[in-house]
Design a protein around this motif. Structure first.
Motif, PDB file in Angstrom:
ATOM      1  N   ALA A 169       0.762  -1.087  -0.039  1.00 29.23           N
ATOM      2  CA  ALA A 169       0.157   0.018  -0.137  1.00 29.23           C
ATOM      3  C   ALA A 169       0.796   1.163   0.060  1.00 29.23           C
ATOM      4  O   ALA A 169       1.805   1.222   0.999  1.00 29.23           O
ATOM      5  CB  ALA A 169      -0.998  -0.129   1.286  1.00 29.23           C
ATOM      6  N   THR A 170       0.462   2.280  -0.671  1.00 27.24           N
ATOM      7  CA  THR A 170       1.265   3.525  -0.831  1.00 27.24           C
ATOM      8  C   THR A 170       0.868   4.545   0.121  1.00 27.24           C
ATOM      9  O   THR A 170       1.689   5.338   0.790  1.00 27.24           O
ATOM     10  CB  THR A 170       1.269   4.067  -2.245  1.00 27.24           C
ATOM     11  N   GLU A 171      -0.567   4.310   0.615  1.00 23.71           N
ATOM     12  CA  GLU A 171      -1.123   5.138   1.818  1.00 23.71           C
ATOM     13  C   GLU A 171      -2.311   4.658   2.121  1.00 23.71           C
ATOM     14  O   GLU A 171      -2.906   3.778   1.732  1.00 23.71           O
ATOM     15  CB  GLU A 171      -1.229   6.516   1.366  1.00 23.71           C
ATOM     16  N   TRP A 172      -2.824   5.161   3.453  1.00 23.46           N
ATOM     17  CA  TRP A 172      -3.976   4.646   4.104  1.00 23.46           C
ATOM     18  C   TRP A 172      -4.785   5.711   4.920  1.00 23.46           C
ATOM     19  O   TRP A 172      -3.987   6.730   5.328  1.00 23.46           O
ATOM     20  CB  TRP A 172      -3.753   3.419   5.154  1.00 23.46           C
ATOM     21  N   THR A 205      -9.259   2.996   4.461  1.00 25.53           N
ATOM     22  CA  THR A 205      -9.327   3.171   3.127  1.00 25.53           C
ATOM     23  C   THR A 205      -7.516   2.747   2.598  1.00 25.53           C
ATOM     24  O   THR A 205      -6.815   3.727   3.004  1.00 25.53           O
ATOM     25  CB  THR A 205      -9.677   4.372   2.457  1.00 25.53           C
ATOM     26  N   TRP A 206      -7.447   1.926   1.836  1.00 21.84           N
ATOM     27  CA  TRP A 206      -5.901   1.563   1.297  1.00 21.84           C
ATOM     28  C   TRP A 206      -5.669   2.203  -0.207  1.00 21.84           C
ATOM     29  O   TRP A 206      -6.801   1.861  -0.942  1.00 21.84           O
ATOM     30  CB  TRP A 206      -5.819   0.276   1.452  1.00 21.84           C
ATOM     31  N   THR A 207      -4.599   2.652  -0.438  1.00 24.10           N
ATOM     32  CA  THR A 207      -4.367   2.897  -1.721  1.00 24.10           C
ATOM     33  C   THR A 207      -3.042   2.034  -2.049  1.00 24.10           C
ATOM     34  O   THR A 207      -2.244   1.995  -1.095  1.00 24.10           O
ATOM     35  CB  THR A 207      -3.878   4.369  -2.049  1.00 24.10           C
ATOM     36  N   ARG A 243      -0.250   0.059  -4.310  1.00 22.59           N
ATOM     37  CA  ARG A 243       0.544   0.120  -5.104  1.00 22.59           C
ATOM     38  C   ARG A 243       0.394  -0.331  -6.673  1.00 22.59           C
ATOM     39  O   ARG A 243      -0.191  -1.544  -6.680  1.00 22.59           O
ATOM     40  CB  ARG A 243       2.078  -0.543  -4.862  1.00 22.59           C
ATOM     41  N   GLU A 244       0.621   0.177  -7.773  1.00 22.92           N
ATOM     42  CA  GLU A 244       0.292  -0.019  -9.137  1.00 22.92           C
ATOM     43  C   GLU A 244       1.308  -0.856  -9.609  1.00 22.92           C
ATOM     44  O   GLU A 244       2.524  -0.858  -9.208  1.00 22.92           O
ATOM     45  CB  GLU A 244       0.043   1.180  -9.870  1.00 22.92           C
ATOM     46  N   THR A 258      -7.294  -0.062  -7.301  1.00 20.70           N
ATOM     47  CA  THR A 258      -6.119   0.346  -6.302  1.00 20.70           C
ATOM     48  C   THR A 258      -6.700   0.855  -5.362  1.00 20.70           C
ATOM     49  O   THR A 258      -5.790   1.572  -4.404  1.00 20.70           O
ATOM     50  CB  THR A 258      -4.983   1.388  -7.024  1.00 20.70           C
ATOM     51  N   HIS A 259      -7.925   0.837  -5.033  1.00 19.75           N
ATOM     52  CA  HIS A 259      -8.331   1.259  -3.668  1.00 19.75           C
ATOM     53  C   HIS A 259      -9.316   0.423  -3.088  1.00 19.75           C
ATOM     54  O   HIS A 259     -10.285  -0.182  -3.887  1.00 19.75           O
ATOM     55  CB  HIS A 259      -9.079   2.655  -3.856  1.00 19.75           C
ATOM     56  N   LYS A 294     -11.614  -0.114   0.796  1.00 14.37           N
ATOM     57  CA  LYS A 294     -12.226   0.142   1.930  1.00 14.37           C
ATOM     58  C   LYS A 294     -12.348  -1.130   2.790  1.00 14.37           C
ATOM     59  O   LYS A 294     -13.191  -1.888   2.633  1.00 14.37           O
ATOM     60  CB  LYS A 294     -13.175   0.979   1.841  1.00 14.37           C
TER      61      LYS A 294
END
Length: 536
Positions: free
Chosen positions: A103-106, A116-118, A120-121, A163-164, A166
């Protein structure tokens, strides 16, 4: 010995990483050298660009069994294996802060109890399947199907797009972010169509994948050509050999049969020898994340003497921890009497502490109806049987007569998970600031380890829930100290986890040509070998 063929979280919790380190590790340092080896490693790293190729050989003291199906990996000792093939949504930096991985951010929304997780692509599993929100949802469901406490508070996974995702929490829980983010390791959904395929293989997003292993003997990992970090890994393969006898492992390491060697704090003579040589690099955790303790846990779930808290407290009074430290650890161990390191934010210094008092132990046994004593077992692995034999002799003096039963590591692990040991067993615990998360993995009714072999008193279970629900760090620490008192107070505690004995860390020794392995730095039993290379 089986030989291988050649082929920002601590800050939020209000704890100083340096203070915890000094308490947990006696002031030991990370990636420092025995003698001049640290400067040698720094010089080696500065000689040029990383070199691709080669095999890293690690001699490791913890066994491996069915390493591919990650929900079965319930102990932190297995993280050295997991981290090679699998990855998690977040990990830790050297200061103990949570940082991105898959994950790149949350974003944690306390109003709606969600994370909610973003993601990694452009990440793929080793079989080419995409890592995306659907894969995350599938893995969470797999962990829940295995009754893993780490995912128990996830009520629903809502896919927003690739990529998202929840995650809706069933209830407010200050530990859920770390629990789900760090302790869930992601497997390919395609491989999960046939989970038995992961009994002897791996299929993750990590830098290496398992190519060969034998239970409790060795594991060989080879380079993942689909790894998402461009140009990595550098190594062709990693070989891990399980050697539980520390002197045997030391001899082989000195002969350069291995590039790295794990040495537990319970092997002080080996550590002293290697430190005194001054030619090896010693790596030790400094932030306190994942530091462990060793204790002695009774099975209180089975009807008998150990079901009585007075008997459990009697056992604690009968053990002379200072004598054990002097005899087996050269007086170097950091001792503890609760699920925390003395000086840490969750350590309760205001409780009645256990002291070596055989007379008090006999009084408690008599109160419980065992004035004439009773017979029991101590079930242990051979590597610490001498220490536990000494403990048995101390218990014998107060009327607790112990039969020592030696088992292998795999059997011990199964007994922990099933809760079917009879009598006493070693109790290995992970210590970190979040007591609700780490103790919860043992105390929860559905805990991964030990939970089926202990009682679950209403008071302790209520405190666990309050700790988990508490979102204010200061109030949470207050509740955690109440929990320490409820279990470990020498006069009134339930003594569910028996007698903690000592902080048990580990050191990684390596030759200075091993560069960027990051062993133990961020979390005691973890590493990131994606950028590791051999300067030889």
């Amino acid at each position: 010995m089986k030989r291988i063929s050649r082929r920002n979280f601590l800050k939020a919790m209000g704890i100083s990483a340096t203070a915890l380190t000094l308490a947990a590790c006696g002031g030991s340092s990370s990636s420092t050298a025995a003698g001049t080896a640290g400067s040698s490693a720094a010089s080696a790293a500065a000689t040029g660009e990383p070199k691709a190729g080669g095999t890293l050989r690690l001699c490791y003291g913890n066994p491996i069994a069915t390493p591919g199906y990650t929900p079965r990996a319930t102990g932190n000792a297995l993280l050295f294996y997991l981290n090679l093939a699998y990855e998690n949504l977040l990990t830790y930096d050297n200061d103990g802060n949570m940082v991105p991985k898959l994950a790149t951010e949350w974003d944690v929304n306390n109003d709606e109890n969600s994370i909610t997780w973003t993601l990694r692509e452009n990440v793929k599993f080793a079989d080419g399947e995409p890592f995306n929100a659907e894969a995350v949802k599938r893995n969470i469901e797999e962990y829940q199907a295995n009754n893993r406490t780490e995912t128990a508070n996830i009520a629903e996974c809502q896919i927003i797009d690739d990529t998202h995702i929840k995650m809706m929490m069933a209830e407010p829980n200050s530990s859920t972010l770390e629990s789900v983010g760090f302790f869930v390791y992601y497997m390919s959904p395609k491989a999960l169509e046939n989970p038995s395929s992961l009994d002897a293989a791996t299929c993750g997003t990590g830098p290496f994948q398992l190519s060969e292993f034998e239970n409790n003997a060795y594991a060989i990992y080879t380079k993942n050509e689909n790894y998402w970090k461009e140009g990595l890994p550098y190594l062709d393969s990693v070989e891990i050999t399980v050697v539980t006898e520390s002197s045997t492992a030391e001899t082989a390491f000195r002969a350069n049969e291995y590039d790295m060697l794990q040495v537990l704090d319970m092997s002080p003579l080996v550590k002293q020898d290697l430190d005194n040589d001054g030619i090896y690099v010693a790596e030790r955790n400094e932030n306190g994340m994942g530091v462990g303790t060793l204790g002695l846990i009774p099975n209180s779930a089975i009807d008998g003497p150990w079901a009585d808290a007075r008997v459990r407290r009697a056992m604690c009074y009968a053990i002379d921890v200072d004598a054990l430290n002097a005899a087996f650890l050269m007086g170097t161990a950091q001792m503890t009497d609760q699920w925390a390191v003395p000086g840490a934010v969750t350590y309760n210094d205001d409780i009645n502490h256990y002291k070596f008092d055989p007379d008090r132990a006999k009084e408690l046994l008599a109160e419980a109806g065992y004035a004439d004593g009773f017979n029991t077992n101590i079930v242990t692995v051979s590597t610490i049987s001498d220490m536990f034999t000494a403990i048995a002799n101390m218990l014998d003096e107060v009327g607790i007569h112990c039969n020592i039963q030696q088992v292998d590591g795999a059997t011990q692990n199964q007994l922990y998970m099933d809760g079917t040991w009879e009598g006493l067993m070693p109790h290995w615990t992970t210590v970190s600031p979040d007591l609700g998360l780490y103790m919860g993995r043992h105390l929860d009714y559905n805990g991964a380890y030990y939970a089926k072999g202990i009682q679950h008193p209403d008071k302790e279970m209520q405190l666990l829930e309050e700790i988990r629900r508490c979102m204010d760090p200061d109030e949470k620490h207050k509740l955690e100290k109440e929990m320490q008192a409820a279990i470990y107070d020498a006069e009134t505690g339930s003594c569910l986890f028996g007698r903690p004995l000592m902080v048990n860390g580990s050191t990684m020794y390596k030759y200075d040509y091993v560069i960027d392995d990051h062993a133990t730095e961020a979390f005691t039993s973890a590493w990131d070998l994606s950028a590791c290379w051999l300067n030889k």
